[in-house]
Design an enzyme around this catalytic site. Structure first.
Site, PDB file in Angstrom:
ATOM      1  N   GLY A  25       0.823  -1.194   0.000  1.00  0.00           N
ATOM      2  CA  GLY A  25       0.000   0.000   0.000  1.00  0.00           C
ATOM      3  C   GLY A  25       0.856   1.242   0.000  1.00  0.00           C
ATOM      4  N   GLY A  26       0.213   2.370   0.246  1.00  0.00           N
ATOM      5  CA  GLY A  26       0.919   3.636   0.185  1.00  0.00           C
ATOM      6  C   GLY A  26       1.989   3.781   1.251  1.00  0.00           C
ATOM      7  N   MET A  27       1.836   3.079   2.385  1.00  0.00           N
ATOM      8  CA  MET A  27       2.776   3.239   3.487  1.00  0.00           C
ATOM      9  C   MET A  27       3.862   2.182   3.519  1.00  0.00           C
ATOM     10  SD  MET A  27       1.792   5.988   4.682  1.00  0.00           S
ATOM     11  CE  MET A  27       3.126   5.982   5.870  1.00  0.00           C
ATOM     12  N   VAL A  75       3.817  -5.435   3.183  1.00  0.00           N
ATOM     13  CA  VAL A  75       3.575  -6.353   4.298  1.00  0.00           C
ATOM     14  C   VAL A  75       3.972  -7.768   3.887  1.00  0.00           C
ATOM     15  CG1 VAL A  75       1.865  -7.283   5.897  1.00  0.00           C
ATOM     16  CG2 VAL A  75       1.667  -4.917   5.104  1.00  0.00           C
ATOM     17  N   LYS A 134       5.681  -5.296   8.467  1.00  0.00           N
ATOM     18  CA  LYS A 134       5.441  -4.198   7.538  1.00  0.00           C
ATOM     19  C   LYS A 134       6.721  -3.396   7.403  1.00  0.00           C
ATOM     20  CE  LYS A 134       2.103  -0.874   6.014  1.00  0.00           C
ATOM     21  NZ  LYS A 134       0.692  -0.493   6.092  1.00  0.00           N
ATOM     22  N   ASP A 171      -6.363   7.541   7.366  1.00  0.00           N
ATOM     23  CA  ASP A 171      -6.712   6.839   6.132  1.00  0.00           C
ATOM     24  C   ASP A 171      -7.663   5.688   6.443  1.00  0.00           C
ATOM     25  OD1 ASP A 171      -6.757   6.326   3.414  1.00  0.00           O
ATOM     26  OD2 ASP A 171      -4.921   5.122   3.422  1.00  0.00           O
TER      27      ASP A 171
END
Length: 300
Positions: A52-54, A57, A72, A172
């Site tokens: 994802g954006g962050m 995982v 993560k 988010d």
């Protein structure tokens, strides 16, 4: 003994995560992805679960405590500055202090060669979006009863409230950032991990209503298609791809962002409450409360 245990966990992953692997590369297949078995401190990476954006995982094996975990690897944005990793690490440490049954538990945090990582509870289940609509291969033929939807969102809301009480803001919240475990318990993911971006300077000449994020526009378009499928179940397939909902130049996902997020203003607990209500409305009615198939149209 530990090597054998790690092999057993990897074999279990092979059995449980086949569906996930159909949509995500295993470790080692990306240009800079760590190979299977790579050690990150005491954790042995097994396979990629999602991105994802962050960050990315992975399923992993904790050699010290003999258990499966989710790791993560947090992504530091280009141009974020040399202190970004340190700020992210502090945010991750704050997350680790939060313990609530409706929040994914963070076991450990650390930094290795400039790479910030979190070791988290491994949850075998599905996202809230998948729980609502079914999987890509097996979509739900009819919507879930509204009482069941409300009950599941109340669980997620309790996780949000616990985080807010601890001084954490999600920024988010959306159905893709809630996991529904096989035990039927909702767990919210990724609290506070976008805060380091909020210090990014914004040119006053920039028009905050001008979207520069094509992925965000595509996300809204796909979400609109999902709303149409909700009105016509015979056409229903999988809702918007979670990978198309990553944050871009603003913090959050446009379909669920609060007004202050669209304006790139400071966020607080009420920002999460706004996103929660948008998500709940969508879960109950099959469409979002605001029209707009692009980020700029939604802002208006």
């Amino acid at each position: 003994m530990r090597e054998r245990a790690a092999q057993d966990v990897a074999a279990l992953d092979d059995a449980l995560l086949t569906r996930i692997d159909d949509h995500h590369d295993a470790p080692g297949q990306g240009p800079n992805a760590p190979a299977r078995g790579t050690l990150l401190g005491r954790y042995s990476l097994l396979r990629k679960l999602g991105e994802g954006g962050m960050g990315v995982v992975y399923s992993a094996y904790d050699e010290e405590l003999d258990r499966r975990v989710a790791i993560k690897l947090l992504r530091v944005k280009d141009g974020a500055g040399p202190s970004a990793a340190s700020r992210m690490l502090r945010e991750a440490q704050a997350m680790a202090k939060l313990s609530h049954p409706n929040v994914v538990q963070v076991y450990d945090t650390g930094e290795l060669s400039g790479q910030v990582f979190l070791a988290m509870e491994f949850v075998h289940g599905q996202t809230l979006r998948e729980w609502l609509h079914g999987s890509e291969t097996v979509p739900r033929p009819v919507p879930r009863p509204w009482r069941d939807v409300l009950a599941m969102y109340i669980q997620a809301g309790q996780g949000l409230a616990a985080a807010h009480a601890a001084g954490l803001v999600h920024r988010d919240f959306k159905p893709d950032n809630v996991l529904v475990g096989a035990d039927g318990r909702a767990r919210v993911l990724d609290f506070g991990l976008a805060r380091y971006e909020s210090a990014r300077a914004v040119d006053p000449a920039d028009d905050p209503t001008d979207s520069q994020d094509p992925a965000a526009d595509e996300d809204l378009e796909l979400s609109s298609r999902s709303r149409n499928r909700s009105r016509n179940p015979s056409r229903r397939s999988r809702p918007a791809d979670p990978q198309l909902t990553a944050a871009g130049t603003t913090i959050g996902t446009p379909a669920y962002m609060s007004p202050e997020q669209h304006l790139r203003a400071p966020t607080a607990a009420r920002s999460d409450q706004f996103s929660f209500c948008v998500s709940l409305y969508e879960g109950l009615h099959g469409e979002r409360p605001f029209a707009g198939d692009t980020a700029s149209a939604l802002r208006m």
